[in-house]
Design a protein around this motif. Structure first.
Motif, mmCIF file in Angstrom:
data_model
loop_
_atom_site.group_PDB
_atom_site.id
_atom_site.type_symbol
_atom_site.label_atom_id
_atom_site.label_comp_id
_atom_site.label_asym_id
_atom_site.label_seq_id
_atom_site.Cartn_x
_atom_site.Cartn_y
_atom_site.Cartn_z
ATOM 1 N N LEU A 163 0.818 -1.208 0.000
ATOM 2 C CA LEU A 163 0.000 0.000 0.000
ATOM 3 C C LEU A 163 0.855 1.262 0.000
ATOM 4 C CD1 LEU A 163 -2.794 -1.128 2.479
ATOM 5 C CD2 LEU A 163 -2.997 -0.809 0.006
ATOM 6 N N THR A 164 1.980 1.231 0.698
ATOM 7 C CA THR A 164 2.889 2.375 0.696
ATOM 8 C C THR A 164 3.437 2.619 -0.706
ATOM 9 O OG1 THR A 164 3.501 1.947 3.007
ATOM 10 C CG2 THR A 164 4.996 3.333 1.717
ATOM 11 N N ALA A 165 3.825 1.546 -1.384
ATOM 12 C CA ALA A 165 4.290 1.675 -2.770
ATOM 13 C C ALA A 165 3.152 2.116 -3.677
ATOM 14 C CB ALA A 165 4.870 0.348 -3.244
ATOM 15 N N ALA A 166 1.970 1.550 -3.478
ATOM 16 C CA ALA A 166 0.825 1.862 -4.329
ATOM 17 C C ALA A 166 0.520 3.351 -4.338
ATOM 18 C CB ALA A 166 -0.395 1.075 -3.858
ATOM 19 N N LYS A 167 0.614 3.975 -3.183
ATOM 20 C CA LYS A 167 0.323 5.411 -3.122
ATOM 21 C C LYS A 167 1.308 6.211 -3.964
ATOM 22 C CE LYS A 167 -1.135 7.202 0.747
ATOM 23 N NZ LYS A 167 -1.373 7.584 2.153
ATOM 24 N N GLN A 168 2.556 5.809 -3.991
ATOM 25 C CA GLN A 168 3.545 6.495 -4.823
ATOM 26 C C GLN A 168 3.229 6.297 -6.307
ATOM 27 O OE1 GLN A 168 6.195 8.509 -3.607
ATOM 28 N NE2 GLN A 168 4.823 8.253 -1.851
ATOM 29 N N PHE A 169 2.851 5.083 -6.676
ATOM 30 C CA PHE A 169 2.519 4.818 -8.072
ATOM 31 C C PHE A 169 1.327 5.658 -8.530
ATOM 32 C CE2 PHE A 169 4.396 0.430 -7.195
ATOM 33 C CZ PHE A 169 5.603 0.734 -7.820
ATOM 34 N N ILE A 170 0.351 5.836 -7.664
ATOM 35 C CA ILE A 170 -0.851 6.594 -8.024
ATOM 36 C C ILE A 170 -0.583 8.096 -8.006
ATOM 37 C CG2 ILE A 170 -3.207 7.160 -7.297
ATOM 38 C CD1 ILE A 170 -3.361 4.243 -6.187
ATOM 39 N N LEU A 171 0.055 8.584 -6.954
ATOM 40 C CA LEU A 171 0.231 10.026 -6.773
ATOM 41 C C LEU A 171 1.328 10.613 -7.652
ATOM 42 C CD1 LEU A 171 -0.127 10.116 -2.881
ATOM 43 C CD2 LEU A 171 -1.800 10.963 -4.547
ATOM 44 N N LYS A 172 2.304 9.800 -8.038
ATOM 45 C CA LYS A 172 3.447 10.305 -8.807
ATOM 46 C C LYS A 172 3.648 9.487 -10.081
ATOM 47 C CE LYS A 172 5.668 11.764 -4.493
ATOM 48 N NZ LYS A 172 6.834 11.593 -3.580
ATOM 49 N N ALA A 173 2.555 9.118 -10.730
ATOM 50 C CA ALA A 173 2.596 8.170 -11.832
ATOM 51 C C ALA A 173 3.495 8.611 -12.985
ATOM 52 C CB ALA A 173 1.179 7.919 -12.343
ATOM 53 N N ASP A 201 12.735 2.151 -11.969
ATOM 54 C CA ASP A 201 11.906 3.133 -11.266
ATOM 55 C C ASP A 201 10.815 2.434 -10.463
ATOM 56 O OD1 ASP A 201 13.358 5.199 -12.444
ATOM 57 O OD2 ASP A 201 11.875 5.535 -14.030
ATOM 58 N N PHE A 202 10.163 1.459 -11.080
ATOM 59 C CA PHE A 202 9.090 0.723 -10.399
ATOM 60 C C PHE A 202 9.648 -0.078 -9.229
ATOM 61 C CE2 PHE A 202 6.886 1.710 -14.267
ATOM 62 C CZ PHE A 202 5.529 1.604 -13.998
ATOM 63 N N LEU A 203 10.724 -0.809 -9.469
ATOM 64 C CA LEU A 203 11.265 -1.685 -8.436
ATOM 65 C C LEU A 203 11.795 -0.894 -7.256
ATOM 66 C CD1 LEU A 203 11.870 -4.608 -7.653
ATOM 67 C CD2 LEU A 203 14.090 -4.359 -8.800
ATOM 68 N N ARG A 204 12.390 0.265 -7.532
ATOM 69 C CA ARG A 204 12.976 1.065 -6.455
ATOM 70 C C ARG A 204 11.915 1.481 -5.440
ATOM 71 N NH1 ARG A 204 14.469 5.162 -9.226
ATOM 72 N NH2 ARG A 204 16.376 4.172 -9.956
ATOM 73 N N VAL A 205 10.749 1.882 -5.923
ATOM 74 C CA VAL A 205 9.679 2.284 -5.011
ATOM 75 C C VAL A 205 9.236 1.112 -4.146
ATOM 76 C CG1 VAL A 205 7.247 2.965 -4.919
ATOM 77 C CG2 VAL A 205 8.849 4.247 -6.332
ATOM 78 N N LEU A 206 9.119 -0.050 -4.739
ATOM 79 C CA LEU A 206 8.712 -1.232 -3.979
ATOM 80 C C LEU A 206 9.725 -1.541 -2.882
ATOM 81 C CD1 LEU A 206 6.683 -3.616 -3.779
ATOM 82 C CD2 LEU A 206 8.193 -4.873 -5.324
ATOM 83 N N LYS A 207 11.000 -1.536 -3.241
ATOM 84 C CA LYS A 207 12.043 -1.875 -2.241
ATOM 85 C C LYS A 207 12.161 -0.784 -1.186
ATOM 86 C CE LYS A 207 15.584 -4.305 -3.777
ATOM 87 N NZ LYS A 207 16.767 -4.773 -4.541
ATOM 88 N N ASP A 208 12.023 0.471 -1.595
ATOM 89 C CA ASP A 208 12.070 1.554 -0.607
ATOM 90 C C ASP A 208 10.904 1.443 0.365
ATOM 91 O OD1 ASP A 208 14.355 2.569 -1.754
ATOM 92 O OD2 ASP A 208 13.354 4.269 -2.749
#
Length: 406
Positions: A373-383, A391-398
């Motif tokens: 859910l933390t990653a999901a919010k970044q994907f939605i808000l900063k798509a 780019d995608f993987l970094r958000v998930l790992k962060d």
């Protein structure tokens, strides 16, 4: 004995009669056995096998309500859409979908290739199995079925006629509700939250005004952007795999919508697998392959998309310098946003994924859900920021390192 001249929901014995009556697949064999094997939310799926020869087929029939809930009243037209889409996808992406042998508009069913020698991808990922061809096959499937059914390639009047042919209102409404509305509002009071995360979800999803605003915009894009013929439900439960083969199944949700809807669903479901593997401390080789697959799914999609554009574009204005890259960037933006929407809805909504629900340790499941859910919010808000697989993987790992998931 049924004559199959008027519609009814079949049982296993009637399915045997049906394939004998309507096909010559088994050549008059009397050694047929049938079992209902469906585990999806909508349709009834039967496997018919000749125990002597080993030959087998799948018979899929649509009822007028969803199996998940009688609240969902559905047109049985979805089986026509699925049958026709599978045939079209077989032409556009040969070898990557099952063969359809028969479509019956009276019994609202189709008879198709049996893939019992394959495994559902979600199950295989939960077993930590590695499939070296997965990203390559899935990206070929998506580029071929999406770009080649768009205005970029198709003659415009033909494409508009196809849009009309694949209008799919009942199943689109399910997605509009279960993906784009209820996970952010629970206005129908049927969301199923993991109790240990209920308060966290209410505070971080339901109460996030900016997130709900983006979800509202994405819902209207989903409803109005008739960009390409999308599969509409391309998660890891809609893919069969074995080491040297990938088959995409179940396109009953297909309609003309945004390309990123399919790509985002694929990425999100790979991320569910990664999240499970991360919190349960899976084998490092498997985890590394998953990370590579997530990166490759985005990067190979982009690479193949641009190559296909160059070879297949017919629309004159689409040949303007730089338009291909601009167009791809809009698809990647949608991919990121849908990745986030899918991750939210599978945790904060009604329809779950076994990747997360079968994590037996409560704290591990809490971590897996919150990192998603933390990653999901970044994907939605900063798509718009997401251009590459890294780019995608970094958000998930962060997100896995975020203090909220420790």
């Amino acid at each position: 004995m049924a004559d199959f001249n008027s519609y009814f929901l079949m049982n296993a014995d009637e399915v045997i009669q049906y394939v004998k009556s309507k096909t010559s697949f088994f050549d008059g064999s009397n050694n047929l056995k049938c079992a209902e094997i469906g585990d999806g939310n909508l349709n009834y799926v039967f496997r018919v096998i000749d125990e002597e020869s080993g030959k087998s087929v799948i018979v899929k029939q649509a009822g007028d309500t969803a199996r998940i809930s009688d609240e969902f009243k559905l047109s049985t037209n979805r089986i026509r859409i699925e049958s026709n889409v599978l045939k079209l996808e077989g032409e556009l992406a040969p070898g990557l979908v099952p063969e359809v042998y028969l479509y019956d508009n009276v019994m609202n069913c189709c008879v198709m290739e049996d893939l019992s020698d394959h495994t559902i991808l979600r199950t295989a990922l939960m077993e930590e199995r590695i499939f070296p061809k997965l990203a390559d096959d899935l990206t070929t499937f998506m580029v071929n079925t999406l770009l080649l059914t768009s205005d970029v390639v198709m003659e415009h009047k033909e494409k508009k006629a196809r849009v009309q042919d694949y209008i799919n209102p009942e199943l689109c409404e399910i997605s509009e509700d279960l993906v784009y509305s209820e996970p952010f509002t629970d206005h129908n009071n049927r969301n199923d939250l993991f109790p240990a995360n209920k308060e966290w979800i209410e505070q971080n999803i339901y109460a996030d005004d900016a997130l709900r605003f983006e979800a509202a915009k994405l819902k209207f894009a989903f409803m109005t952007n008739a960009q390409a013929l999308v599969h509409g439900d391309l998660h890891s439960g809609s893919v069969f795999v074995k080491e040297d083969s990938t088959k995409v199944i179940d396109p009953e949700f297909a309609f003309y919508g945004p390309m990123g809807y399919d790509a985002g669903n694929v990425v999100a479901n790979l991320m569910f697998a990664w999240s499970r593997a991360h919190v349960t401390k899976a084998d490092e080789k498997y985890l590394s392959w998953l990370e590579e697959t997530i990166r490759d799914t985005v990067d190979l999609f982009a690479e193949k998309f641009l190559a296909s554009w160059k070879g297949n574009v017919t629309e004159i204005m689409a040949k303007e310098r730089g338009f291909d890259r601009w167009y791809l960037d809009t698809v990647l933006k949608d991919t990121a946003a849908v990745t986030g929407m899918e991750m939210v809805r599978r945790i904060a909504g009604l329809a779950k994924v076994k990747d997360l629900t079968t994590i037996s340790d409560e704290q591990q499941r809490v971590k897996a859900e919150r990192l998603c859910l933390t990653a999901a919010k970044q994907f939605i808000l900063k798509a718009a920021r997401f251009k590459t697989g890294e780019d995608f993987l970094r958000v998930l790992k962060d997100s896995a390192l975020n203090h909220n998931v420790q």
